[in-house]
Scaffold this active site. Structure first.
Site, PDB file in Angstrom:
ATOM      1  N   PHE A  18    -214.882 -30.954  -6.445  1.00  0.00           N
ATOM      2  CA  PHE A  18    -215.198 -29.626  -6.990  1.00  0.00           C
ATOM      3  C   PHE A  18    -215.733 -28.776  -5.846  1.00  0.00           C
ATOM      4  O   PHE A  18    -216.711 -29.141  -5.200  1.00  0.00           O
ATOM      5  CB  PHE A  18    -216.247 -29.698  -8.101  1.00  0.00           C
ATOM      6  CG  PHE A  18    -216.516 -28.343  -8.719  1.00  0.00           C
ATOM      7  CD1 PHE A  18    -215.773 -27.897  -9.803  1.00  0.00           C
ATOM      8  CD2 PHE A  18    -217.467 -27.487  -8.176  1.00  0.00           C
ATOM      9  CE1 PHE A  18    -215.994 -26.628 -10.353  1.00  0.00           C
ATOM     10  CE2 PHE A  18    -217.696 -26.219  -8.713  1.00  0.00           C
ATOM     11  CZ  PHE A  18    -216.960 -25.799  -9.806  1.00  0.00           C
ATOM     12  N   LYS A  31    -226.865 -23.601  -4.139  1.00  0.00           N
ATOM     13  CA  LYS A  31    -227.720 -24.298  -5.112  1.00  0.00           C
ATOM     14  C   LYS A  31    -229.186 -24.402  -4.667  1.00  0.00           C
ATOM     15  O   LYS A  31    -229.898 -23.418  -4.702  1.00  0.00           O
ATOM     16  CB  LYS A  31    -227.122 -25.663  -5.434  1.00  0.00           C
ATOM     17  CG  LYS A  31    -225.842 -25.543  -6.291  1.00  0.00           C
ATOM     18  CD  LYS A  31    -225.445 -26.874  -6.897  1.00  0.00           C
ATOM     19  CE  LYS A  31    -224.186 -26.797  -7.719  1.00  0.00           C
ATOM     20  NZ  LYS A  31    -224.418 -26.458  -9.100  1.00  0.00           N
ATOM     21  N   THR A  53    -219.653  -6.069   2.508  1.00  0.00           N
ATOM     22  CA  THR A  53    -220.744  -5.085   2.456  1.00  0.00           C
ATOM     23  C   THR A  53    -222.112  -5.738   2.564  1.00  0.00           C
ATOM     24  O   THR A  53    -222.928  -5.348   3.403  1.00  0.00           O
ATOM     25  CB  THR A  53    -220.683  -4.255   1.149  1.00  0.00           C
ATOM     26  OG1 THR A  53    -219.439  -3.572   1.104  1.00  0.00           O
ATOM     27  CG2 THR A  53    -221.820  -3.241   1.084  1.00  0.00           C
ATOM     28  N   ASP A  88    -218.717 -29.771   2.320  1.00  0.00           N
ATOM     29  CA  ASP A  88    -219.246 -28.978   1.217  1.00  0.00           C
ATOM     30  C   ASP A  88    -220.541 -29.631   0.732  1.00  0.00           C
ATOM     31  O   ASP A  88    -220.521 -30.613  -0.005  1.00  0.00           O
ATOM     32  CB  ASP A  88    -218.201 -28.915   0.096  1.00  0.00           C
ATOM     33  CG  ASP A  88    -218.687 -28.132  -1.117  1.00  0.00           C
ATOM     34  OD1 ASP A  88    -219.915 -27.939  -1.259  1.00  0.00           O
ATOM     35  OD2 ASP A  88    -217.844 -27.723  -1.938  1.00  0.00           O
TER      36      ASP A  88
END
Lengths: 463, 463
Positions: free
Chosen positions: A183, A320, A345, A289
């Site tokens: 995931f 997280k 931005t 990740d």
């Protein structure tokens, strides 16, 4: 923020979910999809490891907002940071930070966030979510790959013109390889690498990117040394095969140190070392990740520190528990060759980085990573004892020596979750049959007993 | 926050950029790509429409952090919100809001954010950036399209299995149509619809999605009524042709009310009404990207209100001046048919929604949209007078009756920007030769004179 200390134990006053949760959920549903709401929380009455809902029920929380609360509810160091004049300024004067950074920005990064940089990582690119961090990491990997191929040649007119039409060669067919059951998020880039559940992916167009099998280890590990080594070798060979045969070049590999949403699947340091060797051999980017595993829960600040890699990870993404997001990186060539190629931005949120820095303060000053390693060992041993007693309810216990990042399989996880909540424990599942523990970094030995007692009660009632 | 009122005028003390900006930029570059840094800002000394850099130079700011500061630096209403106990709680107890919302969440949305909902929009999905909002909107459009096709049939096993492999039919080839010169963000979904500049797109894989020509109107509009109507008709026909001939179904169209990054390109209400009619005819989703145009600057709260559509826009995305992000929507079928299909850990940031609600308070209580319409009319007339005097420096002045959302073309925009900054005006460009005005909603008639004076000085010095 009226609570000042943790309750001694969970306390449940109503059916779960309670009537006030029901009522508010119904009202919410008029303006926002509220089908996923489990409990409405009174955060002002929640403290440390304990969370209190609007019905007055108090739970020991070992799910922690999908593994994202680092140092407890209403942590006083975080409250102080949230009341600082710097955060007020960051909240009301939000800059386009790439163009007009504040005079505080340098210290926030260099003296703050960079304290968390993984070994060998010298630079950071801030973001706002794990998905965004992974998308940005993919872009960095693609640009680095093409830069290598281009070997100093400038962009051609044709590349620029075709890029504007979403066509090669300007917008090339390049892939990120991920693993089955992984995931990595839900935006279009990250979702093309996510492979855990159909609910995330059905109906959404995806890039034609490959996935390899992630090792499926058998437990207890010591009983399956040979089998597991062969399994890992098989998966590495699959990675090699894909890289050499995929319809387009693979520019990077993304991997979780522990596949979390996909069922808490582990692999050995040897596997990851060899995976890094493959990326080095092919000149492609290894993206680790650490959105769920980072910031201490595995007993190291970064879970990939368990691997003892011979050289730094190219890119490490985080979110997280960091309470902000982004990626750290180790290699100057992952900074694009032109300004404004990696830009937007806001580029993160300085207010959230201030909170992150308070989290890092807490972790470092209270040695929470080391403590989590110790408490995790105690927790693991207790769970192992319980698993021996309830072999039909607890299988493939995993996460030994990985802090509190512990999981086990159970035949009916949703009934167990429900029962545990009725017993005052808020806990989560993952994969199809896995219970995952994701306590905060302030989970102590004293919390082990109520958690274990609840498991035991639940198992006996479910049996 | 030591300043309590705006300075009377810009004041420049050093060469631009100044020595302190240089020094800090160099230090920043060790940990983050700082090539894009233009000035390092002392936000604590910035107030209202004026921004002060670390070298003590004070500028009238009509760029406003790439059009994202809504109601001025150190706005007292925003400061009050940033000091509230609710925002402290939102900052330190960040929930997985889809599962465990706070007891404040309902009021933040229903009584807060929903006050900004465009006409006919009844629901919201929160996000953290304009790119993310657009990606989420695309996913909603794809799910709605497939739901229509599926007509109540459940997902097949084959769809689920193929989705996990990024293959059709589970992960179908569906497209979002955008327009040439559009900008919708830089994540993989949104970037596949962005068509403004190669710097955004080269080397990044993109979905094979189509783009149509956006009308290129000639100015002054009243001199080219026939030509412009024909141009718009031609572009609409191109949209129809693409929908009927593209290699895969077009599930949605995304359009900016005014193409902003792409050069401040306008089209008529008639164009947009007909564009909506096309989406209705084909049963596809119209996504109005109001990331830059929303929240009042065009003299309406939402720029698409100028179109007077016969029925609500399907989806309206927002960010920038909202200080948070997300999408509003009008049609219940854009809520996915199953829970958890549109979901992520944080789903926005309640702290930023609290700031957004303070922005909305300011806009409503001070009637800033109406004021911006009035001030914009004065500003436009002044610029028209200036354009008549400097026809070689100001061409195709546009944005009449669009509040302060005004732009013009100029032969050498970068020299003009540099000169303006030396004269104490912070201003931005877009497209290849366009100066765009993006003042805040608190820009008043009194600010017109110093801005115009600087233009006049710059033009005479550049001539």
């Amino acid at each position: 923020m009226s609570s000042v200390s943790e309750p001694a134990a969970p306390s449940i006053r109503t059916a779960i979910p309670g009537p006030d949760t029901h009522r508010i959920k119904e009202d919410l549903d008029a303006v926002i999809d509220a089908r996923t709401v489990q409990m409405v929380i009174n955060y002002d009455q929640s403290f440390g490891n304990y969370i209190t809902d609007v019905d007055g029920n108090t739970y020991l929380d070992v799910y922690a907002q999908i593994a994202s609360i680092p140092v407890g509810y209403n942590n006083t160091t975080l409250i102080k940071a949230a009341q600082s004049s710097d955060i007020v300024s960051a909240l009301v004067n939000r800059p386009a930070v790439g163009n007009f950074p504040s005079r505080q920005w340098l210290a926030l990064l260099r003296d703050g966030l960079m304290r968390a940089a993984p070994p060998g990582c010298t630079q950071v690119f801030p973001a706002q979510s794990g998905s965004e961090a992974n998308d940005l990491a993919f872009k960095a990997a693609f640009m680095a790959y093409r830069r290598q191929q281009r070997a100093g040649s400038p962009w051609t007119e044709y590349e620029q013109a075709t890029a504007m039409k979403n066509q090669a060669p300007g917008s090339p067919d390049l892939a990120i390889l991920s693993f089955r059951n992984s995931f990595h998020g839900r935006s279009f880039g990250s979702l093309s690498t996510t492979r855990s559940k159909p609910i995330h992916k059905v109906d959404i167009p995806a890039f034609k990117w490959p996935h390899a099998t992630f090792p499926q280890l058998r437990y207890p590990l010591e009983d399956y040394v040979q089998e597991n080594a062969r399994e890992e070798e098989r998966c590495l060979q699959e990675v090699e095969n894909i890289i050499s045969s995929w319809h387009c070049p693979v520019a990077g590999i993304i991997v979780e140190p522990i596949q979390s949403e996909g069922g808490d699947n582990h692999a050995s340091p040897d596997f990851f070392q060899k995976l890094q060797a493959i990326t080095k051999k092919h000149g492609i980017t290894l993206i680790v990740d650490e959105v769920q595993t980072g910031f201490g829960a595995t007993g190291k600040f970064w879970a990939h520190e368990h691997w003892e890699l011979p050289s730094p990870a190219d890119i490490v993404t985080f979110s997280k528990k960091a309470q902000t997001a982004g990626y750290f990186f180790s290699d100057g060539s992952l900074r694009p060759d032109k300004a404004y190629r990696q830009f937007n931005t806001w580029m993160g949120d300085a207010a959230r980085i201030i909170i992150c820095n308070a989290v890092i303060d807490e972790i470092l000053s209270k040695k929470l990573v080391e403590k989590t390693a110790q408490v995790g060992a105690v927790l693991y041993d207790s769970l192992a004892t319980l698993a021996a007693k309830y072999p039909n309810r607890m299988q493939s216990l995993r996460g030994k020596d990985k802090g509190t990042y512990i999981a086990f399989d159970t035949p009916d996880s949703s009934s167990l979750l429900k029962k545990m909540r009725e017993l005052g424990i808020n806990i989560g599942s993952c994969g199809v049959q896995t219970i995952r523990l994701r306590p905060m970094l302030i989970f102590e030995e004293s919390h082990v007993a109520p958690l274990l007692a609840a498991f035991e009660t639940a198992f006996s009632q479910l049996s």
